[in-house]
Design a protein around this motif. Structure first.
Motif, short mmCIF file in Angstrom:
data_model
loop_
_atom_site.label_atom_id
_atom_site.label_comp_id
_atom_site.label_asym_id
_atom_site.label_seq_id
_atom_site.Cartn_x
_atom_site.Cartn_y
_atom_site.Cartn_z
N ILE A 162 0.84 -1.14 0.11
CA ILE A 162 0.02 -0.11 -0.04
C ILE A 162 0.75 1.50 0.13
N PHE B 204 -4.80 -2.77 7.17
CA PHE B 204 -4.19 -3.31 5.79
C PHE B 204 -3.16 -2.45 5.31
N GLN C 49 -18.60 -7.01 17.35
CA GLN C 49 -18.96 -7.66 16.20
C GLN C 49 -17.96 -8.65 16.21
N GLU D 176 -13.85 -11.86 13.56
CA GLU D 176 -15.31 -11.59 13.23
C GLU D 176 -15.57 -13.12 12.77
N LEU E 141 -13.35 -16.30 8.16
CA LEU E 141 -12.79 -15.82 6.72
C LEU E 141 -12.26 -14.40 6.87
N MET E 142 -12.33 -13.77 7.87
CA MET E 142 -11.71 -12.44 8.09
C MET E 142 -10.43 -12.68 8.32
N ALA E 143 -9.37 -11.69 7.65
CA ALA E 143 -8.15 -12.11 7.56
C ALA E 143 -7.21 -10.53 7.71
N GLN E 144 -7.93 -9.57 7.97
CA GLN E 144 -7.33 -8.16 8.20
C GLN E 144 -8.03 -7.40 8.79
N LEU F 123 -8.64 -2.80 9.71
CA LEU F 123 -8.61 -1.44 9.33
C LEU F 123 -7.83 -0.63 10.16
N GLY G 212 -13.59 -4.83 4.35
CA GLY G 212 -13.45 -5.15 5.81
C GLY G 212 -12.79 -6.65 5.47
N LYS G 213 -12.56 -7.40 4.59
CA LYS G 213 -12.14 -8.63 4.45
C LYS G 213 -10.85 -8.66 3.85
N ASP G 214 -9.95 -9.22 4.35
CA ASP G 214 -8.67 -9.24 3.58
C ASP G 214 -8.26 -8.19 2.94
N ARG G 215 -8.24 -7.04 3.87
CA ARG G 215 -8.47 -5.73 3.23
C ARG G 215 -7.12 -5.26 2.59
N ALA G 216 -5.84 -5.62 3.14
CA ALA G 216 -4.81 -5.48 2.60
C ALA G 216 -4.61 -5.68 1.13
N GLU H 23 -6.67 -12.33 -9.19
CA GLU H 23 -6.45 -12.15 -7.83
C GLU H 23 -7.62 -11.83 -7.02
N LYS I 245 -11.80 -16.49 -1.16
CA LYS I 245 -11.24 -16.85 0.10
C LYS I 245 -12.17 -16.01 1.17
N VAL I 246 -12.79 -15.06 0.89
CA VAL I 246 -13.42 -13.90 1.64
C VAL I 246 -14.99 -14.38 1.88
N ARG J 169 -19.63 -12.14 3.13
CA ARG J 169 -20.49 -11.58 4.40
C ARG J 169 -20.36 -10.07 4.35
N LYS J 170 -21.28 -9.50 5.32
CA LYS J 170 -21.35 -7.96 5.26
C LYS J 170 -20.11 -7.38 5.98
N SER K 240 -17.83 -4.67 8.21
CA SER K 240 -17.73 -4.14 9.41
C SER K 240 -17.97 -2.86 9.63
#
Lengths: 368, 204
Positions: A129, A237, A268, A311, A314-317, A319, B134-138, B186, B193-194, B197-198, B200
């Motif tokens: 990033i 991230f 959450q 959460e 599947l969550m991996a990152q 904010l 919000g998921k695998d955000r990077a 990608e 993978k993610v 889902r809604k 956050s």
């Protein structure tokens, strides 16, 4: 008698130009075209082609002429000279093209390998990033250079590879600029100092304290000044950078405290420890950044920085928060209370992961 | 006697006629014009070999004119000049037509590649829109940045087309297309993978 003399004389005559010579020059012309001489060496080829067309016109005009063997033949002499020049041009172009091909192949191979290696290093420290669009720009240039190489346009392949090399160097320089503090001994000494104060506080107050190292992505729980538990963590991230404003994805650095413990149903996430970000120092830094124009006046400082569990699976990152696996979070949650100090630093050692990656990138740059 | 009286003036007339031979200016100019038009059509780039040979023909023509001009008036013969000029004009027109055709083909290929690259980037942009926040955000943030850079890079293709550098435009379009496809792959992988889902809600 007279007839016999005529036959004898005619037998001694030779054509104005040996046909083999014409065929050989034709072949040289074809070789030059195959070597892309009109594009690769336009001056050489134009000189050759002008001379060749001009002489060919004379050959056609003089086609029906014969000469005595002892007569000098300017046309043949000029054709032989052109043959020699053409042959030299073919050899020269062959050598040049082979050299250019080798140069392009070597430069491209080296650059592609380095780009992959740098990308891997950047990913390992989550610095992608911080680089913005630079990696894509470099990648596009490398792909273009490869495309020119495949088309045998070696000069353009070399030129584009040079551009890619500059882009790669600029990319590394930008990363060093952004993350250089991880290799700055003074900065590391400062981080070590606040980490030590946190541990000392834990010992003095016979209490728990949390220390997070961003470079190593590790959270350590201290109890009475002694290391009790260590967990791997995930950051925002853009977590490797210092937090500057809301939404930048960076994880803040500084001394915080747990202000709230949120159990099941209150967050959450699996569990959460709410931190007092932004603290007074964060606010001061934010105002300074706004005044100096490094962030826009409309930027906001952000908040809700937590240490939390996942959460869902599947969550991996996050904010900007610090995230642990749920099992680790459960263990930590049970040991912490409101007011527990949480110190977040960039790195605790000079030989940290980011500094090592930057050193390797710097070596790459020196090679480039 | 009478015959001699006729023959002498007739011979003089023939000699004068031959001696007054002039270069075929119009044909030479037409050949030169054909060369210039071929050059203006981009023949030096798109039909480099033929253009170089056309220049050779004009050189031969000029040389022949010069040789004839250098002779005594009585011995000048511009027959070969006419022949060379006519051939050069015909060849010049052919080279120009050929160059225009090749240039048009190169432009069409560049425009086609530009369109393909544009569609690939649009398709990648659409995929980014589907990716959950919000998921695998990077990875997703990096992907967004990559796609923005790809979108901006499309302008480079147009710049090359405007400069009539069609090979550069094609190589740029090809690179953007390839990169766009890689980014799409990608995203697909991140999406798989993610899940869906809604996201956050958070200030951070």
């Amino acid at each position: 008698m007279a007839g016999g003399i005529c036959i004898l004389l005619l037998a001694g005559c030779v054509p104005a130009v040996p046909p083999d010579l014409i065929a050989e020059i034709e072949a040289i012309d074809q070789d030059l075209v195959a070597l892309r001489a009109p594009e690769a060496a336009p001056e050489d080829y134009t000189r050759f082609a002008r001379q060749w067309v001009s002489l060919k016109a004379r050959v056609q005009t003089d086609d029906d002429l014969i000469r005595w063997p002892w007569e000098s033949n300017d046309l043949e002499n000029e054709l032989r000279q052109l043959h020699g020049e053409g042959w030299s041009a073919v050899s020269r172009l062959n050598r040049r093209q082979a050299a250019q091909r080798q140069q392009a192949e070597s430069a491209l191979g080296r650059l592609e390998a380095r780009f992959l290696s740098i990308t891997s290093h950047v990913d390992s420290i989550q610095g992608r990033i911080a680089l913005g669009g630079k990696p894509v720009h470099t990648d596009l240039l490398l792909k273009q250079a490869r495309s020119f190489f495949d088309q045998k346009d070696y000069p353009r392949a070399i030129h584009t590879a040079e551009q890619a090399s500059h882009a790669l160097a600029a990319q590394t320089a930008a990363l060093t600029r952004e993350l250089g503090r991880y290799a700055d001994h003074q900065q590391i000494t400062s981080w070590q100092a606040i980490a030590k104060q946190t541990v000392d506080w834990s010992r003095t107050h016979q209490s728990t304290a949390i220390l997070v190292s961003k470079a190593e992505r590790e959270l350590t729980l201290y109890k009475n000044g002694r290391k009790v538990l260590s967990y791997p963590v995930r950051l925002g991230f853009n977590g490797i950078r210092a937090k500057r404003f809301q939404g930048d994805g960076a994880t803040p650095e500084g001394r915080y405290r747990v202000t709230d413990l949120r159990g099941a149903g209150q967050t959450q996430f699996y569990r959460a420890l709410v931190l007092d970000y932004p603290n007074a120092e964060d606010r001061w830094r934010f105002r300074l950044a706004q005044k100096s124009g490094t962030i826009t006046p409309t930027s906001r400082i952000g908040g809700q920085i937590e240490i939390h569990g996942r959460e869902n699976e599947l969550m991996a990152q996050t904010l900007g928060c610090i995230m642990l696996d749920n099992a680790d979070m459960a263990a930590l949650f049970s040991q912490v209370s409101i007011g527990t100090p949480v110190t977040i630093v960039g790195a605790l050692t000079r030989e940290n992961a980011v500094a090592n990656a930057l050193a390797q990138l710097s070596d790459h740059n020196a090679d480039l | 006697m009478q015959l001699r009286l006729i023959t002498v003036p007739l011979s003089l007339v023939i000699l004068l006629a031959v001696g007054c031979a002039k270069p075929p200016s119009e044909q030479i100019e037409a050949a030169e014009k054909a060369l210039k038009e071929a050059q203006q059509s981009g023949a030096a780039t798109y039909s480099a070999e033929e253009y170089a040979k056309l220049e050779g023909s004009l050189t031969a023509l000029r040389k022949e004119v010069s040789e004839q001009d250098g002779k005594l008036a009585l011995f000048r013969d511009y027959g070969k000049v006419e022949q060379l000029a006519s051939a050069a004009k015909t060849e010049g027109e052919r080279v120009r037509t050929d160059a225009v055709k090749k240039k048009d083909e190169a432009k069409a290929a560049a425009l086609q590649a530009q369109q393909v690259a544009q569609e690939a980037v649009n398709s990648t942009l659409a995929l980014v829109g589907k990716a959950p926040v919000g998921k695998d955000r990077a990875a997703l943030e990096a992907i967004k940045m990559d796609v923005d850079t790809l979108k901006a890079s499309l302008n480079q293709i147009q710049t090359s087309i405007d400069r009539e550098d069609y090979p550069a435009a094609q190589s740029q379009a090809k690179a953007i297309h390839e990169k766009s496809q890689a980014v799409s792959a990608e995203i697909q992988s991140a999406l798989a993978k993610v899940g869906k889902r809604k996201s956050s809600a958070s200030t951070k």
